[in-house]
Design a protein around this motif. Sequence first.
Motif, PDB file in Angstrom:
ATOM      1  N   TYR A 279       0.791  -1.291  -0.108  1.00  0.00           N
ATOM      2  CA  TYR A 279       0.053   0.109   0.105  1.00  0.00           C
ATOM      3  C   TYR A 279       0.780   1.281  -0.084  1.00  0.00           C
ATOM      4  O   TYR A 279       1.901   1.182   0.683  1.00  0.00           O
ATOM      5  CB  TYR A 279      -0.746  -0.056   1.428  1.00  0.00           C
ATOM      6  N   ILE A 280       0.550   2.204  -0.733  1.00  0.00           N
ATOM      7  CA  ILE A 280       0.820   3.563  -0.850  1.00  0.00           C
ATOM      8  C   ILE A 280       0.171   4.497  -0.192  1.00  0.00           C
ATOM      9  O   ILE A 280      -0.949   4.382  -0.558  1.00  0.00           O
ATOM     10  CB  ILE A 280       1.433   4.179  -2.275  1.00  0.00           C
ATOM     11  N   ASP A 281       0.588   5.238   0.774  1.00  0.00           N
ATOM     12  CA  ASP A 281      -0.270   6.228   1.605  1.00  0.00           C
ATOM     13  C   ASP A 281      -0.459   7.652   1.027  1.00  0.00           C
ATOM     14  O   ASP A 281       0.804   8.039   0.826  1.00  0.00           O
ATOM     15  CB  ASP A 281       0.118   6.366   3.018  1.00  0.00           C
ATOM     16  N   PHE A 282      -1.587   7.874   0.194  1.00  0.00           N
ATOM     17  CA  PHE A 282      -1.342   9.106  -0.612  1.00  0.00           C
ATOM     18  C   PHE A 282      -1.085  10.359  -0.056  1.00  0.00           C
ATOM     19  O   PHE A 282      -0.351  11.345  -0.452  1.00  0.00           O
ATOM     20  CB  PHE A 282      -2.743   9.272  -1.281  1.00  0.00           C
ATOM     21  N   THR A 283      -1.443  10.420   1.355  1.00  0.00           N
ATOM     22  CA  THR A 283      -1.168  11.523   2.299  1.00  0.00           C
ATOM     23  C   THR A 283       0.158  11.565   2.555  1.00  0.00           C
ATOM     24  O   THR A 283       0.735  12.927   2.588  1.00  0.00           O
ATOM     25  CB  THR A 283      -1.836  11.676   3.503  1.00  0.00           C
ATOM     26  N   THR A 284       1.075  10.710   2.305  1.00  0.00           N
ATOM     27  CA  THR A 284       2.613  10.782   2.669  1.00  0.00           C
ATOM     28  C   THR A 284       3.154  11.383   1.568  1.00  0.00           C
ATOM     29  O   THR A 284       4.162  12.163   1.746  1.00  0.00           O
ATOM     30  CB  THR A 284       3.046   9.553   3.044  1.00  0.00           C
ATOM     31  N   TYR A 285       2.813  11.067   0.088  1.00  0.00           N
ATOM     32  CA  TYR A 285       3.481  11.367  -0.981  1.00  0.00           C
ATOM     33  C   TYR A 285       3.165  12.339  -1.794  1.00  0.00           C
ATOM     34  O   TYR A 285       3.822  12.907  -2.812  1.00  0.00           O
ATOM     35  CB  TYR A 285       3.958   9.925  -1.810  1.00  0.00           C
ATOM     36  N   SER A 286       1.795  12.886  -1.417  1.00  0.00           N
ATOM     37  CA  SER A 286       1.204  13.956  -2.194  1.00  0.00           C
ATOM     38  C   SER A 286       1.676  15.364  -1.415  1.00  0.00           C
ATOM     39  O   SER A 286       1.400  16.509  -1.984  1.00  0.00           O
ATOM     40  CB  SER A 286      -0.240  13.736  -2.096  1.00  0.00           C
ATOM     41  N   LYS A 287       2.339  15.322  -0.455  1.00  0.00           N
ATOM     42  CA  LYS A 287       2.892  16.619   0.100  1.00  0.00           C
ATOM     43  C   LYS A 287       3.921  17.358  -0.594  1.00  0.00           C
ATOM     44  O   LYS A 287       4.823  16.637  -0.890  1.00  0.00           O
ATOM     45  CB  LYS A 287       3.363  16.315   1.631  1.00  0.00           C
ATOM     46  N   ASN A 288       3.821  18.644  -0.692  1.00  0.00           N
ATOM     47  CA  ASN A 288       4.714  19.318  -1.426  1.00  0.00           C
ATOM     48  C   ASN A 288       4.770  19.039  -2.654  1.00  0.00           C
ATOM     49  O   ASN A 288       5.979  18.881  -3.408  1.00  0.00           O
ATOM     50  CB  ASN A 288       6.223  19.169  -0.770  1.00  0.00           C
ATOM     51  N   SER A 289       3.811  18.440  -3.514  1.00  0.00           N
ATOM     52  CA  SER A 289       3.828  17.895  -4.871  1.00  0.00           C
ATOM     53  C   SER A 289       2.853  18.676  -5.442  1.00  0.00           C
ATOM     54  O   SER A 289       1.831  19.243  -5.126  1.00  0.00           O
ATOM     55  CB  SER A 289       3.230  16.684  -4.766  1.00  0.00           C
ATOM     56  N   ASN A 290       3.424  18.686  -6.958  1.00  0.00           N
ATOM     57  CA  ASN A 290       2.789  19.752  -7.930  1.00  0.00           C
ATOM     58  C   ASN A 290       1.619  18.762  -8.861  1.00  0.00           C
ATOM     59  O   ASN A 290       1.372  19.334  -9.796  1.00  0.00           O
ATOM     60  CB  ASN A 290       3.637  20.430  -8.803  1.00  0.00           C
ATOM     61  N   GLY A 291       1.229  17.437  -8.378  1.00  0.00           N
ATOM     62  CA  GLY A 291       0.433  16.675  -9.000  1.00  0.00           C
ATOM     63  C   GLY A 291       1.012  15.443  -9.537  1.00  0.00           C
ATOM     64  O   GLY A 291       0.405  14.792 -10.347  1.00  0.00           O
ATOM     65  N   GLU A 292       2.408  15.481  -9.457  1.00  0.00           N
ATOM     66  CA  GLU A 292       3.197  14.143  -9.871  1.00  0.00           C
ATOM     67  C   GLU A 292       3.908  13.603  -8.570  1.00  0.00           C
ATOM     68  O   GLU A 292       4.631  14.469  -7.876  1.00  0.00           O
ATOM     69  CB  GLU A 292       4.189  14.537 -11.003  1.00  0.00           C
ATOM     70  N   CYS A 293       3.747  12.318  -8.414  1.00  0.00           N
ATOM     71  CA  CYS A 293       4.337  11.629  -7.350  1.00  0.00           C
ATOM     72  C   CYS A 293       5.196  10.606  -7.671  1.00  0.00           C
ATOM     73  O   CYS A 293       4.871  10.012  -8.755  1.00  0.00           O
ATOM     74  CB  CYS A 293       3.410  11.052  -6.226  1.00  0.00           C
ATOM     75  N   SER A 294       6.167  10.227  -7.058  1.00  0.00           N
ATOM     76  CA  SER A 294       7.451   9.377  -7.431  1.00  0.00           C
ATOM     77  C   SER A 294       7.784   8.448  -5.934  1.00  0.00           C
ATOM     78  O   SER A 294       8.035   9.090  -5.045  1.00  0.00           O
ATOM     79  CB  SER A 294       8.451   9.796  -7.813  1.00  0.00           C
ATOM     80  N   VAL A 295       7.259   7.215  -5.974  1.00  0.00           N
ATOM     81  CA  VAL A 295       7.620   6.658  -4.697  1.00  0.00           C
ATOM     82  C   VAL A 295       8.660   5.441  -5.254  1.00  0.00           C
ATOM     83  O   VAL A 295       8.543   4.583  -6.047  1.00  0.00           O
ATOM     84  CB  VAL A 295       6.470   5.573  -4.215  1.00  0.00           C
ATOM     85  N   PRO A 296       9.757   5.536  -4.359  1.00  0.00           N
ATOM     86  CA  PRO A 296      10.973   4.618  -4.413  1.00  0.00           C
ATOM     87  C   PRO A 296      10.373   3.268  -4.265  1.00  0.00           C
ATOM     88  O   PRO A 296       9.831   2.888  -3.152  1.00  0.00           O
ATOM     89  CB  PRO A 296      11.942   4.982  -3.539  1.00  0.00           C
ATOM     90  N   THR A 297      10.802   2.391  -4.953  1.00  0.00           N
ATOM     91  CA  THR A 297      10.338   1.006  -4.648  1.00  0.00           C
ATOM     92  C   THR A 297      10.957   0.139  -3.555  1.00  0.00           C
ATOM     93  O   THR A 297      10.259  -0.334  -2.687  1.00  0.00           O
ATOM     94  CB  THR A 297      10.812  -0.007  -6.020  1.00  0.00           C
ATOM     95  N   LEU A 298      11.915   0.826  -3.020  1.00  0.00           N
ATOM     96  CA  LEU A 298      12.698   0.399  -1.704  1.00  0.00           C
ATOM     97  C   LEU A 298      11.813   0.557  -0.439  1.00  0.00           C
ATOM     98  O   LEU A 298      11.592   0.212   0.412  1.00  0.00           O
ATOM     99  CB  LEU A 298      13.778   1.294  -1.550  1.00  0.00           C
TER     100      LEU A 298
END
Length: 325
Positions: free
Chosen positions: A96-115
């Motif tokens: 699971y990817i927590d949207f609230t964690t990775y959408s902060k300080n984002s301009n509409g594009e998110c990148s989640v490292p596989t690690l």
Amino acid sequence: MREMQRTIRLVRNFLFSSVNREFLIFLFFLALSGVFWLLMALNETYEKEIKIPVRIVNVPKNVVVSDAVDTMRVTVRDKGWFIAALIYGNRVRPVYIDFTTYSKNSNGECSVPTLDLIKQVVQMLSGSARITAAKPDKIEFFFSYGESKRVPVKFIGKVTPDETYYLARMLIQPDSVTVFASPEILDKIHYVSTEELHYSHFADTITVNAHLQKIRGAKINPSAVKITLFTDILTEESLDVPITGENLPMGKVLRTFPSHVTVSFITGVANYRRLRPENFSVVADYNDLQEHPSDKCSLHLRSVPHGISRVKLSANSVDYLIEEE
């Protein structure tokens, strides 16, 4: 009852006869050796690529997520026992990817490292397991806060019916779709294209479901359309079309002899039934007569209706007379 006892006796005698007894012993040792082979094989170390579902959670209701990768692939090195238990024991669970964690300080594009997701994968594995590879290197997705616009669908491809048929009409349902994206991306989108389609040598009307080409950073709804290709039988026909004057000065009238000209063309049978002479425009240009005086005036085919081809006039010039009103 006696029949049943007799049948049981015959089966027992057959199975435990000297020949069949040896065959049963052979099958027993064959199965036993197979079990030993399987135990030894599962005790070896293997590497296996496993697909792990990826889910994005905690997405607000007013947010639209697009281009999200729904699967990651990890290569696991472990004993055959544990790999078999992982695959066939329903132990593979989504990460699971927590949207609230990775959408902060984002301009509409998110990148989640596989690690960042490997930690969740490790919890599914045995203590002896090792992850030797993971793809992709990162999980990317885009999001927008409900901004959208309606754009038309554009057909991409080539359609060629049989020689005696032509494409009378193409119907795309729906003919427009809704695109969700950030305002910056929406400003650059003016239409959505279908996947490239090629159809040839067909006579009957056909209907196909076509996927729409993806646009990076945008979500398209719906993602597919229905396309219907209507064919019609070609026929060679003709109509008498009146000749009209063009660019005449005030007070002058152009009369031609004859006043009509035959226009021949090729079209579909259904389309021909709808055609009228007024759908064509054949003119004699007064300016041509002034620039190139002649006993005859040239005829020009100014407009033709949709769905016809190989248009020809029975005469390229006719006699004329210019009169004062």
